[in-house]
Design an enzyme around this catalytic site. Structure first.
Site, PDB file in Angstrom:
ATOM      1  N   ASP A   1       1.235   2.537  -6.281  1.00  0.00           N
ATOM      2  CA  ASP A   1       0.313   1.975  -5.285  1.00  0.00           C
ATOM      3  C   ASP A   1      -1.085   2.535  -5.432  1.00  0.00           C
ATOM      4  OD1 ASP A   1       1.933   0.373  -3.223  1.00  0.00           O
ATOM      5  OD2 ASP A   1       3.127   2.195  -3.511  1.00  0.00           O
TER       6      ASP A   1
ATOM      7  N   HIS B   1       0.727  -2.006  -7.707  1.00  0.00           N
ATOM      8  CA  HIS B   1       0.339  -2.754  -6.504  1.00  0.00           C
ATOM      9  C   HIS B   1      -1.098  -2.361  -6.179  1.00  0.00           C
ATOM     10  CE1 HIS B   1       1.200  -3.212  -1.866  1.00  0.00           C
ATOM     11  NE2 HIS B   1       0.271  -4.044  -2.287  1.00  0.00           N
TER      12      HIS B   1
ATOM     13  N   GLY C   1      -0.871   0.440   3.089  1.00  0.00           N
ATOM     14  CA  GLY C   1      -1.722   1.631   3.152  1.00  0.00           C
ATOM     15  C   GLY C   1      -0.949   2.931   3.089  1.00  0.00           C
TER      16      GLY C   1
ATOM     17  N   ASP D   1       8.156  -4.877   0.278  1.00  0.00           N
ATOM     18  CA  ASP D   1       7.552  -3.532   0.260  1.00  0.00           C
ATOM     19  C   ASP D   1       7.223  -3.111   1.692  1.00  0.00           C
ATOM     20  OD1 ASP D   1       6.183  -1.209  -0.427  1.00  0.00           O
ATOM     21  OD2 ASP D   1       4.510  -2.244  -1.409  1.00  0.00           O
TER      22      ASP D   1
HETATM   23  C1  DX5 Z   1       2.226   1.204   1.164  1.00  0.00           C
HETATM   24  C2  DX5 Z   1       2.826   0.872  -0.163  1.00  0.00           C
HETATM   25  C3  DX5 Z   1       4.286   1.043  -0.250  1.00  0.00           C
HETATM   26  C4  DX5 Z   1       4.822   2.348   0.283  1.00  0.00           C
HETATM   27  C5  DX5 Z   1       6.205   2.053   0.736  1.00  0.00           C
HETATM   28  O1  DX5 Z   1       1.344   0.264   1.573  1.00  0.00           O
HETATM   29  O2  DX5 Z   1       2.544  -0.449  -0.560  1.00  0.00           O
HETATM   30  O3  DX5 Z   1       4.741   0.815  -1.569  1.00  0.00           O
HETATM   31  O4  DX5 Z   1       4.809   3.424  -0.606  1.00  0.00           O
HETATM   32  O5  DX5 Z   1       6.718   3.161   1.383  1.00  0.00           O
HETATM   33  P1  DX5 Z   1       7.962   3.052   2.368  1.00  0.00           P
HETATM   34  O6  DX5 Z   1       9.130   2.525   1.562  1.00  0.00           O
HETATM   35  O7  DX5 Z   1       8.157   4.443   2.870  1.00  0.00           O
HETATM   36  O8  DX5 Z   1       7.583   2.084   3.457  1.00  0.00           O
HETATM   37 ZN    ZN Z   2       3.311  -0.949  -2.578  1.00  0.00          ZN
END
Ligand code: DX5
Ligand code: ZN
Length: 226
Positions: A43, A77, A155, A183
């Site tokens: 990310d 991402h 975020g 996600d």
């Molecule tokens: C946050 C990211 C995600 C995040 C997901 O906006 O896009 O990929 O790391 O984390 P969890 O699975 O803890 O929601």
């Molecule tokens: Zn993500």
């Protein structure tokens, strides 16, 4: 190479490295590779499109060689206002795919062309406020290989899953014929329901890295949707 080469069977669980313990990042990646993980989610947040600055090419460069050597890939991402600006450096740093937000994509086809010019596979992602119809339209225009449905406001890792994402995934599944990725707040309590709703690529940050044994948590999630 692209998403159709990377998805084994019908599903993949992707650890979101943003949630890793960065003091032990290499060790945690190695243990996930041993556990069978091959697609890692990375990310990048620019501090504008999303509030935080997250991780970027410097981290990517240090982890990509060992992931690629083990047959893995890095799914990036881009939570940024200007995705095109980042494609060249991400590609040079070891990214295999980029997923850009439809909210900042005036011309998804042109953005996707720029990514592919750098050898990157392409996905599109949409926020909770954006309609699945708009995402499907952008995906078609970009010839996206996957569509990512955010089930949190992007975020930060560790936020609660937004239950309305289930209906949004069901709607999207009727509009696109590419794999649907989800996600945000994905874990053992909802991964099977998300699979039934039509998702096949499951990103998990805190559900994996917040567990006492991330490799075991990965295996549990992967088995639940196998
Ligand atoms: C946050 C990211 C995600 C995040 C997901 O906006 O896009 O990929 O790391 O984390 P969890 O699975 O803890 O929601
Ligand atoms: Zn993500």
């Amino acid at each position: 190479m692209g998403w159709s080469d990377w998805i084994r069977g019908d599903t993949e669980v992707e650890p979101s490295l943003y949630a890793a313990d960065f003091r032990r990042l290499g060790e945690q990646i190695d243990s996930l590779l041993v556990a069978g993980c091959r697609v890692f989610h990375f990310d990048c947040g620019d501090g504008h499109f999303v509030p935080p600055v997250t991780i970027g090419p410097v981290v990517l460069r240090s982890i990509a060689p060992s992931i690629h050597e083990a047959g893995g890939v890095l799914d990036c991402h881009l939570m940024v206002d200007d995705p095109v600006h980042h494609f060249e450096e991400f590609a040079a740093s070891g990214a295999d795919s980029v997923t850009f937000h439809v909210e900042v994509a005036d011309d998804p086809a042109a953005i996707a062309d720029r990514a592919r010019a750098h050898g990157l596979a392409v996905g599109v992602v949409f926020n909770p406020e954006t309609s699945p119809e708009r995402a499907a339209e952008a995906a078609a225009s970009a010839a996206a290989e996957i569509v990512l449905c955010m089930s949190i406001h992007p975020g930060y890792s560790g936020q609660a899953f937004m239950p309305e994402a289930l209906g949004r995934i069901e709607t999207l599944a009727g509009l696109v014929d590419v794999p649907i990725q989800v996600d945000g707040g994905v874990g053992r309590d909802n991964v099977e329901t998300l699979h039934a709703a039509g998702a096949s690529l499951f990103i998990a940050g805190s559900a994996i890295f917040g567990a006492p044994d991330p490799a075991e948590a990965y295996r549990g999630l992967a088995a639940a949707v196998a």
